[in-house]
Design an enzyme around this catalytic site. Sequence first.
Site, short mmCIF file in Angstrom:
data_model
loop_
_atom_site.label_atom_id
_atom_site.label_comp_id
_atom_site.label_asym_id
_atom_site.label_seq_id
_atom_site.Cartn_x
_atom_site.Cartn_y
_atom_site.Cartn_z
CB VAL A 1 7.32 1.91 11.93
CG1 VAL A 1 7.41 2.47 10.52
CG2 VAL A 1 7.82 2.91 12.95
N GLY B 1 6.24 -0.33 1.08
CA GLY B 1 7.45 -0.93 0.54
C GLY B 1 7.63 -2.40 0.88
CB ILE C 1 -0.99 0.01 1.18
CG1 ILE C 1 -0.25 0.00 2.53
CG2 ILE C 1 -1.93 -1.18 1.11
CD1 ILE C 1 -1.16 0.24 3.73
N GLY C 2 2.12 1.08 -0.32
CA GLY C 2 3.02 2.23 -0.40
C GLY C 2 4.13 2.17 0.62
CB SER D 1 2.08 -1.18 12.86
OG SER D 1 1.82 0.19 12.72
CB THR E 1 7.13 -5.45 8.19
OG1 THR E 1 6.85 -4.46 7.20
CG2 THR E 1 8.59 -5.86 8.08
CB ALA F 1 10.52 -7.46 10.84
CD GLU G 1 -1.38 1.44 12.43
OE1 GLU G 1 -0.86 0.83 11.50
OE2 GLU G 1 -2.49 1.97 12.34
#
Lengths: 348, 797
Positions: free
Chosen positions: B749, B511, B508-509, B549, B552, B746, B751
């Site tokens: 981040v 990455g 969603i942007g 969040s 990842t 991992a 939120e």
Amino acid sequence: MNRFEWVETRSPLEAAGLTSATAAEAMTVLEGQPLPRDGSILKAGGIDLLDLMKEELIQPRRLVNLRGVPGLDAITEEGGGQASVGLRLGALVTLEQIAESVEVRKRYAALAEATQASGSPQIRHVATLGGNLLQRPRCWYFRSSFYHCLRKGGNRCYALFGENQYHAIFDNHTCAIVHPSTAATALVALDASIEIMDKTGVRRHARIEEFLVSPDTDVRRENSLKAGEIITAILLPQFPPAFRSAHVKQGEKDAFDWPLADVAVALELDPDHRCRRIAVVLGAAAPVPYRARAAEAILKDSILDEAAAARAAHDALDGATPLAENGYKVPLFEALIRRALMKASGLS
Amino acid sequence: MASDSLHREKLPLGIAGIDLHTIERQLPAEEPPALAPNSALRVIGKAVSRLDARAKVTGTARFTADVKLPGMLEACILRSPYPHARVLSIDTTSAEHHPEVRAIHVISRNRGEAQSSGRRAAPGPPTLLYAGAAILAVAATSRNAAEEALKRVTVKYQTLPFVVDMEAARKPGAPLVFDGAVDQAETGGGGGAETGLRQTGNVRGPQTDSPFGGTRGDLDRGFRDAEIVVSGEYRTQVQTHCCLETHCIVADWRTEALTVYISTQDTVGLRDELARDFGLSRNRVRVISDFTGGGFGSKFGAGDYGHAAITLSRKAGAPVRLILDRAEEQVATGNRPMTWQRLRLGAKRDGTLTALSLLSYGSAGVALGAGVGTIAQAMYTCPNFAMQQYDVLMHTSPGCAMRAPGNVQGAFALEQLIDELAEKLKLDPLVLRDRIDASNVRRVERRIGAERFGWASRKAHAAGAHAVKTGFGVAQSFWPGLVQSRAACEVRLLRDGSVEVRSSVQDIGTGIRTVLAQVVAEELGLSAKEVSVRIGDTDFPPGPFSGGSMTTGSITPAARKAAYRVRRRLVAEAARQLGAEPETLVVRDGQIFSSVEPTRGHFFRDIFRHLNREEISAVAHRDADYDGFRMPFADGDGGYARENLGGVQFAEVSVDTETGIVRVRRIIAVHDCGRPINPLQIESQIHGGIVQGLSFALFENRVVDRHSGRMVNTNLEQYKIAGASEVPEIEVILIENYTACSATDAAGVGEPANIATAAAIANAVHDAIGVRITELPMTPSRILATLGNQQSPRLKQ
């Protein structure tokens, strides 16, 4: 957005002959009536026109594109060769051209600053001064097809008792819009004239204060341009060497935002800082740029210092009639008037 | 070769450069061995440029709006002009006669709204509960024709009384939004509400419990024990998501299967929803999202527009594209609910908290889920806590999850009150937080940030006669560590030696595409660019949704596991071919080396030459954390991690006391997200969170006309968002926090980056001018009024 025909034109005269209505006329209908769809409308930069068309507030059958008309996009000296009698800004001169012009910056700083503060770099490169003066108000009721307000031929102002944080604090008893052109604030302070040509080729000139129309005169238009007329230039008078001007704008954001308040000051100071000529003009304060006569009266023939600037700024707001949500504009204008006076006079 | 039984591993634990050590854990079979700290890795933890950066910048990335199918129709939606109305009749005769119209669909149920509990909706068009509610959709051969057709539809409305003001909606006798109790299920990113709460009029609640402590201890005793009590009331406005890409869908209904291209945060959830709603088995629904142009919680589910487009496609027998315009995006796709909060806090003179009470009313319009999150109950140690969080229903568009739902609003209130307590106690705000915040991570973040920011040079406010005052402020973030175990990933090593990762997870942007490449590249001895990542398609193994969040932290362990298994099989095959022990082989630079012949590499494709297979592939799933979840989710699809996410942000602001203009000059943001995979992208995401938080603090505000009930600022000119000129100098400091909980450690981040910003700015404004701004946004009007500098004759109609 409706479908439309695109017409290129090469001369102001032809363009004037091709138009059937001003934007204001093409947007005004009685309650319950459909918008006219047979109009032929002039397009310069198209910034505002495209917005109006996307909101379906105007539905012209034909757009007459002025961008190909030669000779309207230059800044030249009036009076030709000899002693200048002022500066001539072609109607298609972009806001960026004005903001970048050495002559404008030197002789008419208020206008350079006002145009520099308008829109975004992208908009300034496309928006023309003529179009900027003729753009329609940004009032969110006016801009929504849900509200058939006074200015569109309806029978009430929705802002007066609605959401009016961005609206007028002077002359707001009929319609509470603020004039959308920031450049106009400076042009009023600079006593500019508008050069207009009609479809028979006859030119007329109007001082900008007469060109702009207040709601008391006609609530359905912001200027006196008639169908079949076209602005060809904006003329700035020649001022003596002691003339100075300045413009300050405060938006909620620093770029790409309309002013919450803006102030243009033009003055002529004697060496002892006595004010020989003074114009204090407020933008985003009233339906047309508001001349703060009370401030001017205090400063005319008086020494302009910090105290006088503060006094003038305070009195300038006498008679303000803020609405439920825009009382903040009163202290905001007071601060900006003071700052504009200090800036123009070189005191700050 | 590792055995398939349980194995013990020493995993890194703690903060790099501070207290990093190892902990021994027993790992499940097939788990890869411990991953070294980032400093010892080649690809993970390195600033790798986005794999799709060039495609996005040059416009070749295919977003949903770019999808063009043969014979595709264009659709648009007729929306309610009224905030509350009954539809008496709909006449589509004239629209049907439009020569370009191919299908018309009357919408029978508005999604996103709360639903009456246990009652079936009456047949026919639903009562319209907000201005902008969908009524009907039309598909035609062009967008222009579809718009023309909508104008030919005649709807007869009976307008009904409405309320669009939260205080007014709470009063007895206010027009009711629903005539009975309602519920709303949670969406992936949050939103929704606890079921079965009491409802009186438009007020529903209170919610008093949560997985984060909720009401506990003895509040009265806590206040009796307090030596100092501070309290405050705080208001936050409605913020809209403003995704750069508006919601859009291309629906292609065919007899064999339904294919949907859509801008979404959850391809799998969407597939399951469509299968259920359209009576299809899941293997006959495919959802594709190659690129999603932003998602902050509003892009879960298919919504009214998605269901309409699919229905139109089925009716017309042709693909249908439906793209919402900006005004529709503003009024009908969700928003961050408005809130009112009252906090009361008791403490000892040394700062020890003894009691904290929270009362909140929030409104998500016709939806539920307007709480103020977990901040008050979870950020600081306080034995006696009580909360009552109420939802207020009113006739405005449905709110939904938005970046750290509730916690942004909660932090704005709590972090200001904590500062007020510090002031009363004559303590530095950081010193007080050191005493009451049990999080070691935030303690480290405060120290690092304060040093970098120059906190020690904080001046006494209101000094000097100059109109422009400057101030420093700090605020903290709390976000629960959340993990989806529905997170699978396939890694394929093809015969030519190329590597591919496949998962339905969508980018969603943030990455995630690049992050997956890095994790797999690290394991297979490649560079990130050498790994091809194919995501955003439900034909691939089911990945997690993107929200909370979680992405990842949920998907990267699966990716590493899959890559590890592929490597192990490759190495085993290579060992067989080379007659070597697998333990003597290493994989690096795309080759396999033997310790016997350390200079002679064997390319992956060389191994396939003697192997009668097209590929070596493995699918892996996330599973629970190594140390188990603190608490599993009710649906069993994941759980709350033991470690939560912190973050501390420092702000410097200037306030012009004559104009009321607030400007943020700089932000220092210190954040943790477990093991950082790609610092470049994390930094970018934190920048985004800060700008969105700053924009919320100073500018953004949905304005609803009190008389008509419609939002009046539905464009991005009048709905103001921070632009380039308003963005301050931002410095991001990332800490590496190893948690020994998964194959990658991992975490996200998204939120945390957004939670503390508005609160930090508010605290800085207080530092500058000596008064608190307790209502957002901090406009000139509000600043001047708070300074007692405003003439406001409030006219009454």
